[in-house]
Design an enzyme around this catalytic site. Structure first.
Site, mmCIF file in Angstrom:
data_model
loop_
_atom_site.group_PDB
_atom_site.id
_atom_site.type_symbol
_atom_site.label_atom_id
_atom_site.label_comp_id
_atom_site.label_asym_id
_atom_site.label_seq_id
_atom_site.Cartn_x
_atom_site.Cartn_y
_atom_site.Cartn_z
ATOM 1 N N GLU A 324 3.568 -1.765 1.747
ATOM 2 C CA GLU A 324 2.100 -1.502 0.917
ATOM 3 C C GLU A 324 2.121 -1.385 -1.113
ATOM 4 O OE1 GLU A 324 -0.573 2.862 0.882
ATOM 5 O OE2 GLU A 324 1.849 2.695 1.141
ATOM 6 N N HIS A 325 3.262 -1.156 -1.620
ATOM 7 C CA HIS A 325 3.514 -1.028 -2.882
ATOM 8 C C HIS A 325 4.511 -1.860 -2.744
ATOM 9 C CE1 HIS A 325 0.996 2.910 -2.011
ATOM 10 N NE2 HIS A 325 0.604 2.446 -3.207
#
Length: 429
Positions: A324-325
């Protein structure tokens, strides 16, 4: 925290598999809720409100009144900070607007597409220990820029039947006047199918718990959704130039979200790994409660450190995990950025803490999790737009290219398709 030395691909995939949303234990219950609300409307909705909500509201009481909205007061500092937040989001997301596109073919046909906003969108804003006002802004601002006419907000109420003032203030600031005091799977079903009180919408966006995610999955097709979101993730790629204190601080920032959050480090430097582990212990000790307890469990259950041979292997781990990040704390990070294929949002260089992304530096923080970055992107203006294709076929196209289309139709076995073109070819002779 798991520490892996030059792991095989299968080891990493097994870790991911453990984190996947398992709807097996709840899907039967959620499906019953969704079907009940779909077929029995408001009566079913109120049954589940009484079962699951902190306050059993009925009828029009689930809808925020104009008087409630207009009476909301928040501190001036909050207003000022949110104005700057909104300004940053608007600046970045306005770049994503698309105009209608038109083109003439070599034979004079006219093709293109109209770009139109989705007519109605609901934003699910979770509630509980924290007030997720940033989630509301991250969803509502791009929807407003896209031109969505009807934006709805749903948020579970507290024991007194109230939605947080900060949420209501931002709704008023963004001219969102349709706000429902409901949450959970029953709220998703009501938004997808409508009741006598809740008007159905075309798309639902925003994160929620496993019941909300499962309900979104079940209504997809009858209603659009952004994604089925899982627990939040951060993967940091770091070499000897990274600062252990920065890496540890960002891993802790991720871990304090919740106990299922994943904080991962991939490095080719054993000394850096040792330094980060020391910093994690030191910084965790100084973190106040309840954040410390949450972060401690998160790191113990879902923390991950991977030692690889070189940065090339590190990027292979990135593309496999599709986080996601992603943070790139390496020498010459832009030379490695070009090799990244799968990530929701990437933060480049030691100064670029992921927390800047959470609080409005520009890009959206509603992002794909659980490897979904392999095939989808973070929330953007495009999520609130749709394209309508337009075709005007010229007589020249019919005369000079008609036989081409006829042959293709017959190769697929569609004789009537071929004849519908031939009849025009005859008229164009």
């Amino acid at each position: 925290m798991k520490i892996l030395i030059e792991p095989a691909e299968q080891q990493l995939l097994e870790i991911l598999e453990e984190r996947r949303l398992d709807f097996a234990n709840i899907e039967k219950t959620v499906r019953e809720i969704v079907e009940d609300v779909k077929h029995n409307g408001q009566a079913a909705l109120e049954k589940y409100i009484a079962l699951y909500e902190k306050c059993a509201l009925k009828g029009e009481r689930i809808l925020i009144s104009e008087e409630e909205l207009d009476a909301v007061k928040v501190e001036e500092e909050f207003k000022d900070l949110c104005e700057k937040f909104i300004e940053k989001l608007e600046r970045f997301h306005s770049m994503q607007l698309q105009a209608s596109m038109w083109n003439l073919t070599p034979h004079g046909s006219f093709v293109g597409c109209l770009v139109r906003p989705i007519e109605s969108v609901a934003i699910y804003v979770p509630a509980g220990r924290r007030v997720y006002f940033t989630t509301l802004l991250m969803c509502a601002v791009p929807a407003k820029i896209a031109g969505v006419e009807r934006i709805v907000v749903v948020c579970p109420p507290n024991e007194d039947g109230k939605v947080p003032d900060r949420i209501l203030y931002l709704c008023r600031r963004l001219n969102i006047r349709e706000i429902y005091k409901i949450g959970g799977a029953h709220a998703i079903a009501a938004l997808a199918y409508g009741t006598s009180i809740v008007k159905k919408v075309d798309k639902i966006v925003g994160p929620g718990n496993a019941y909300v995610s499962c309900a979104k999955k079940l209504v997809f097709g009858d209603c659009g959704i952004d994604s089925v979101a899982g627990p939040t993730e951060l993967l940091i790629v770091a070499d000897s130039t990274a600062k252990p204190a920065f890496v540890a601080a960002d891993m802790l920032a991720q871990a304090e979200h919740d106990e299922m959050a994943m904080s991962a480090l991939v490095t080719d430097d054993e000394n850096l790994l040792d330094g980060v582990l020391e910093e994690l212990a030191r910084q965790l000790n100084s973190l106040g409660e309840p954040n410390r307890s949450v972060a401690k469990v998160s790191l113990e259950k879902n923390g991950l450190a991977v030692l690889v041979r070189d940065l090339k292997d590190a990027i292979e781990v990135v593309n496999l995990l599709a986080p996601e990040h992603l943070e790139l704390f390496v020498e010459d990070p832009f030379s490695w950025l070009g090799r990244v294929k799968n990530a929701g949002s990437t933060f480049v260089g030691n100064s670029s803490a992921e927390a800047f992304g959470d609080y409005g530096v520009g890009p959206n923080h509603v992002l794909p999790t659980l490897q979904n970055a392999r095939f989808t992107s973070g929330l953007s203006v495009q999520d609130f737009l749709k394209k309508i294709f337009v075709t005007l076929v010229s007589e020249e196209e019919v005369k000079k290219q008609g036989e081409f289309y006829v042959k293709l139709a017959r190769l697929e076995g569609f004789e009537a398709h071929a004849r519908s073109i031939e009849v025009r070819m005859e008229g164009a002779r």
